[in-house]
Design an enzyme around this catalytic site. Sequence first.
Site, short mmCIF file in Angstrom:
data_model
loop_
_atom_site.label_atom_id
_atom_site.label_comp_id
_atom_site.label_asym_id
_atom_site.label_seq_id
_atom_site.Cartn_x
_atom_site.Cartn_y
_atom_site.Cartn_z
N GLU A 171 -36.02 70.93 -76.46
CA GLU A 171 -35.03 70.14 -76.13
C GLU A 171 -33.67 71.56 -76.48
O GLU A 171 -33.48 71.72 -77.28
CB GLU A 171 -34.78 69.14 -77.62
CG GLU A 171 -33.48 68.85 -77.10
CD GLU A 171 -33.09 67.95 -78.51
OE1 GLU A 171 -31.95 67.03 -78.67
OE2 GLU A 171 -33.42 67.83 -79.23
N LYS A 207 -36.47 67.79 -73.07
CA LYS A 207 -35.37 67.14 -73.43
C LYS A 207 -34.21 67.55 -73.62
O LYS A 207 -34.11 68.37 -74.26
CB LYS A 207 -35.73 66.68 -75.42
CG LYS A 207 -34.65 65.29 -75.98
CD LYS A 207 -34.87 64.43 -77.02
CE LYS A 207 -33.49 63.77 -77.25
NZ LYS A 207 -33.96 63.05 -78.22
#
Length: 289
Positions: A171, A207
């Site tokens: 992420e 993500k």
Amino acid sequence: MLDQIKSGQGFIAALDQSGGSTPKALKGYGIEADAFSNDEEMFGLIHDMRSRIVTAPCFNGEKVIGAILFERTMDGEAGGKPVPALLWERSVVPFLKVDKGLEDEADGVQLMKANPGLDELCERAVSKGVFGTKMRSVVNLANPVGIKAIVEQQFAEAARIAAHGLVPIIEPEVNIKSAERDAADRLLLKETLAALDAWTGAPVMLKLSLPTEAGLFQPLVDHPKVLRVVALSGGFARPEACVELAKNPGIIASFSRALLEDLRHQMSDDEFNASLGGAIKEIHAASVA
């Protein structure tokens, strides 16, 4: 679990607020700071909130295919069962937030803090039936040096995690309030594709912030070394986050604030379940649009 994440028609709930973000999450839930006097009481209250969410009738694998947990939530119980086991009984795949927070900004980015205990944490996660992990860093500016460093760090930590048989969610969040957001999206795409091409392990997950240009991250969605691309809400309220998400086919939600924003401690169980069910329905629809 792999089949559910790879092909499940739903989204991943982010229930992983940690120490720094917990007071804000509790305030949004209707619990003010004067309701707790130390960290133990604070974490107890946030665990009660999460337990109420994961035991709600609407929180199941039909629309919620996974959930990201804070370490204390992984170690706790809900409905009289360990949380990871309860989730998987409901066909919701458990993930664990493993990063230890952010460094101060340098070169327009915030790298993750050093994490010497990562291997031990991964071993514990495996023993508790967790499927994968999540770790967050932040891009504030379109700085090529900083973005390259963030991607290198994320993939280096991903290799440590994958060695335990866990699936890492990488992420590198682009700050949606950045004046250089679009340029940062493009630099991040370039560096992430290069890192994926060099990756020799099992497929990873990504993500990402929803891109300024709809469809920009399609090469990541289509990449053979990417199991799934999920999107954070990044500060968008749920209606706007869902509109932006629906513009990006193949990307599903992994929302936190946008999932929980209407829930309040004071609600009756019927009110709570109806509100949560409505949010789940709305985010699910945008994820499969």
